[in-house]
Write a protein that holds these residues in place. Structure first.
Motif, PDB file in Angstrom:
ATOM      1  N   LEU A 145       0.699  -1.366  -0.114  1.00 27.08           N
ATOM      2  CA  LEU A 145      -0.110  -0.097   0.276  1.00 27.08           C
ATOM      3  C   LEU A 145       0.836   1.283   0.152  1.00 27.08           C
ATOM      4  O   LEU A 145       2.111   1.071   0.141  1.00 27.08           O
ATOM      5  N   ALA A 146       0.243   2.251   0.054  1.00 28.11           N
ATOM      6  CA  ALA A 146       1.117   3.576   0.038  1.00 28.11           C
ATOM      7  C   ALA A 146       2.123   3.716   1.038  1.00 28.11           C
ATOM      8  O   ALA A 146       3.039   4.263   0.872  1.00 28.11           O
ATOM      9  N   ASP A 147       1.826   3.294   2.300  1.00 29.90           N
ATOM     10  CA  ASP A 147       2.888   3.567   3.272  1.00 29.90           C
ATOM     11  C   ASP A 147       3.780   2.437   3.474  1.00 29.90           C
ATOM     12  O   ASP A 147       4.550   2.346   4.399  1.00 29.90           O
ATOM     13  N   GLY A 148       3.828   1.172   2.498  1.00 28.87           N
ATOM     14  CA  GLY A 148       4.676   0.332   2.810  1.00 28.87           C
ATOM     15  C   GLY A 148       3.812  -1.116   2.753  1.00 28.87           C
ATOM     16  O   GLY A 148       2.892  -1.030   2.146  1.00 28.87           O
ATOM     17  N   TYR A 149       4.512  -2.163   3.039  1.00 28.26           N
ATOM     18  CA  TYR A 149       3.950  -3.402   2.893  1.00 28.26           C
ATOM     19  C   TYR A 149       3.323  -3.765   4.210  1.00 28.26           C
ATOM     20  O   TYR A 149       3.720  -3.397   5.412  1.00 28.26           O
ATOM     21  N   HIS A 150       1.902  -4.157   4.178  1.00 32.86           N
ATOM     22  CA  HIS A 150       1.086  -4.661   5.309  1.00 32.86           C
ATOM     23  C   HIS A 150       1.172  -6.217   5.339  1.00 32.86           C
ATOM     24  O   HIS A 150       0.601  -6.888   4.570  1.00 32.86           O
ATOM     25  N   ALA A 171       6.968 -13.544   3.628  1.00 32.97           N
ATOM     26  CA  ALA A 171       5.584 -13.356   3.230  1.00 32.97           C
ATOM     27  C   ALA A 171       5.268 -13.523   1.813  1.00 32.97           C
ATOM     28  O   ALA A 171       6.264 -13.181   1.001  1.00 32.97           O
ATOM     29  N   THR A 172       4.153 -13.961   1.353  1.00 32.98           N
ATOM     30  CA  THR A 172       3.890 -13.871  -0.089  1.00 32.98           C
ATOM     31  C   THR A 172       2.987 -12.779  -0.509  1.00 32.98           C
ATOM     32  O   THR A 172       2.085 -12.268   0.015  1.00 32.98           O
ATOM     33  N   LEU A 173       3.261 -12.237  -1.727  1.00 35.24           N
ATOM     34  CA  LEU A 173       2.528 -11.437  -2.263  1.00 35.24           C
ATOM     35  C   LEU A 173       1.135 -11.641  -2.949  1.00 35.24           C
ATOM     36  O   LEU A 173       0.093 -10.906  -3.268  1.00 35.24           O
ATOM     37  N   ILE A 214       2.624 -13.822  15.802  1.00 37.17           N
ATOM     38  CA  ILE A 214       1.467 -13.241  14.994  1.00 37.17           C
ATOM     39  C   ILE A 214       1.631 -11.711  14.411  1.00 37.17           C
ATOM     40  O   ILE A 214       2.037 -11.103  15.047  1.00 37.17           O
ATOM     41  N   LEU A 215       1.416 -11.928  13.127  1.00 37.91           N
ATOM     42  CA  LEU A 215       1.497 -10.669  12.450  1.00 37.91           C
ATOM     43  C   LEU A 215       0.002 -10.067  12.019  1.00 37.91           C
ATOM     44  O   LEU A 215      -0.618 -10.818  11.411  1.00 37.91           O
ATOM     45  N   ASP A 216      -0.379  -8.842  12.720  1.00 38.30           N
ATOM     46  CA  ASP A 216      -1.683  -8.379  12.285  1.00 38.30           C
ATOM     47  C   ASP A 216      -1.750  -7.129  11.954  1.00 38.30           C
ATOM     48  O   ASP A 216      -1.684  -6.109  12.324  1.00 38.30           O
ATOM     49  N   ASP A 217      -1.530  -6.975  10.248  1.00 38.77           N
ATOM     50  CA  ASP A 217      -1.275  -5.727   9.856  1.00 38.77           C
ATOM     51  C   ASP A 217      -0.155  -4.980   9.923  1.00 38.77           C
ATOM     52  O   ASP A 217      -0.286  -3.831  10.651  1.00 38.77           O
ATOM     53  N   VAL A 222       9.010   0.214   2.786  1.00 33.53           N
ATOM     54  CA  VAL A 222       9.640  -0.306   1.607  1.00 33.53           C
ATOM     55  C   VAL A 222      11.310  -0.467   1.998  1.00 33.53           C
ATOM     56  O   VAL A 222      11.762  -1.339   1.300  1.00 33.53           O
ATOM     57  N   GLU A 223      11.815   0.554   2.779  1.00 29.47           N
ATOM     58  CA  GLU A 223      13.263   0.461   2.790  1.00 29.47           C
ATOM     59  C   GLU A 223      13.654  -0.783   3.640  1.00 29.47           C
ATOM     60  O   GLU A 223      14.757  -1.252   3.671  1.00 29.47           O
ATOM     61  N   ASP A 224      12.648  -1.435   4.196  1.00 31.80           N
ATOM     62  CA  ASP A 224      12.868  -2.475   4.988  1.00 31.80           C
ATOM     63  C   ASP A 224      12.636  -3.954   4.282  1.00 31.80           C
ATOM     64  O   ASP A 224      12.557  -4.906   5.016  1.00 31.80           O
ATOM     65  N   ARG A 225      12.333  -3.816   3.327  1.00 27.97           N
ATOM     66  CA  ARG A 225      12.142  -5.071   2.228  1.00 27.97           C
ATOM     67  C   ARG A 225      13.479  -5.551   1.930  1.00 27.97           C
ATOM     68  O   ARG A 225      14.353  -4.877   1.810  1.00 27.97           O
TER      69      ARG A 225
END
Ligand SMILES: Cc1cc2nc3c(=O)[nH]c(=O)nc-3n(C[C@H](O)[C@H](O)[C@H](O)COP(=O)(O)OP(=O)(O)OC[C@H]3O[C@@H](n4cnc5c(N)ncnc54)[C@H](O)[C@@H]3O)c2cc1C
Length: 387
Positions: A145-150, A171-173, A214-217, A222-225
């Protein structure tokens, strides 16, 4: 004693780390196991002494050492405390090495110095409840999304989960893309929406924490991909190649202790008027243990020396892990047998070898998966000149 297969510098590292861990980490390992205490102090000690991120360039806080040097350190730590060895191994081979090999310059300068000094601990999260050996079937989603990956999903059995300061999370796109959709991210423990389950109650390596994640949103900028979109599966397997050499070294460390303890006991325990080491039945077992240990050590060192050849040598890395881990389990049981009833008692610390050894056949790829890796490459193009 110096090993002829190591050069002078490697032998010096081996001696120094054995001396360090025997005088420090070994002393509290039984207590940490019994109370399941996370050995953060051991990681801090190893950081202060320059044993973290050893393969990393000194400009990022590492030692610029060889892969074999780092492997010798895993072995020595495991001989004293297999739980610290796996925390160390995941921190170095699966986390630091990921940033070191696949990170941007900015990621390296931001993260590596603290990881190399032991100020922060790194971990690796790929496994899910329904996706273990078949990692490509993961369901944890990353949506851009605009602010990075959720990121949303759940990861299982994460070593140092909840204790580590930062995680490489896969994680998978798009699950339909299978391997090609998998992407890696660097996620701090403090990220909003990230939480951990309680420590799993385990058979062995009890001082190492293993938890669900547990990852909840969770929003990852993007710099941390880590690496490119869709490169995550390649990164995971590349890192697991090194991780498997580390688990082979952990197994060799356990085997070393099993043999040392067995020899000492066989010399002093008397039955039928003589030391049990005088009985041929015990001697044969000791001889087989020494022979296997020598073979496992050579395989592990050879794999470490060839680490830089990368996935081309994946079968060699798998062979080292397969052989060493299965022998470690067998030798731990042998040591208990040599100790007789005393071996079965907590007080003697030999039963712990078996509890700690068992997981080496499971994590970072089970023995069955190691056999699949080896056989599938043999049946394709693998050059038998390598073995
Ligand atoms: C203590 C501990 C720490 C761990 N730490 C981490 C960590 O830090 N990060 C992380 O991501 N994961 C971690 N793991 C997870 C570990 O890597 C997995 O448990 C392992 O890969 C096996 O997956 P699974 O448990 O789902 O077993 P499964 O994949 O369900 O396998 C079950 C059985 O089926 C066999 N099997 C599966 N597929 C095949 C096949 N094709 N052919 C033949 N046999 C097959 C397996 O060998 C095994 O015997 C950890 C696990 C443990 C126990």
């Amino acid at each position: 004693m110096a090993l002829s297969i190591l050069n002078e510098e490697e032998n010096a590292i081996r001696d120094a780390i054995f001396e360090l861990v025997q005088g420090t980490i070994a002393k509290r390992s039984q207590e940490f196991d019994q109370k399941a205490i996370f050995p953060r102090e051991n990681m801090e000690l190893l950081g202060r002494q320059g044993y973290l991120g050893m393969i990393v360039d000194p400009k990022w806080g590492g030692a610029g050492a060889s892969y074999l040097a780092q492997t010798l350190v895993v072995e020595a730590i495991a001989a004293a405390d297999p739980a610290t060895a796996v925390i160390y191994e995941v921190h170095n081979s699966l986390h630091i090495e990921g940033i070191w090999r696949f990170g941007t310059e900015e990621q390296k300068s931001r993260y590596l110095p603290g990881l190399c000094q032991g100020e922060s601990i790194g971990a690796f999260a790929i496994t899910e409840a329904e996706s273990g050996s078949n990692a490509a079937s993961m369901q944890t989603r990353a949506v851009r999304l605009a602010d990075g990956y959720h990121l949303t999903g759940r990861k299982m059995f994460i070593t140092s989960g909840g204790e580590a300061d930062r995680y490489i999370v896969f994680a998978t796109l798009d699950p339909a893309l299978k391997e090609k959709g998998i992407t890696a991210f660097i996620v701090p423990k403090t990220a909003k929406g990230l939480r951990f389950g309680p420590p799993e109650d385990k058979l062995g390596i009890r001082a190492s924490r293993t938890s669900e994640m547990i990852l909840d949103d969770v929003v990852v900028p993007v710099e941390d991909r880590l690496g490119e979109e869709g490169q995550g599966y390649y990164i995971a397997l590349y890192l697991l190649d090194g991780g498997r050499i580390g688990i082979a070294a952990q197994s060799v460390g356990i085997m070393t202790t099993a043999l040392e303890r067995s020899l000492a006991y066989a010399r002093q325990r008397k039955q039928f008027g003589q030391a049990i080491g005088q009985f041929e039945g015990i001697q044969w077992r000791l001889a087989d243990m020494a022979t296997d240990l020598h073979a496992a050590r050579l395989m592990t060192y050879e794999a470490a020396r060839r680490r830089e050849e990368g996935p081309a040598q994946r079968p060699l890395f798998a062979m080292a892990k397969l052989f060493a881990s299965e022998k470690a389990v067998q030798h731990a049981a042998d040591a208990i047998q040599i100790f007789g009833g005393y071996g079965y008692m907590r007080e003697y610390g030999v039963e712990r070898l078996l509890r700690d050894a068992k997981v080496t056949e499971i994590y970072e790829g089970t023995s069955e998966i190691m056999r699949l890796v080896i056989a599938s490459r043999l049946l394709k193009e693998y050059d038998l000149g390598n073995i």
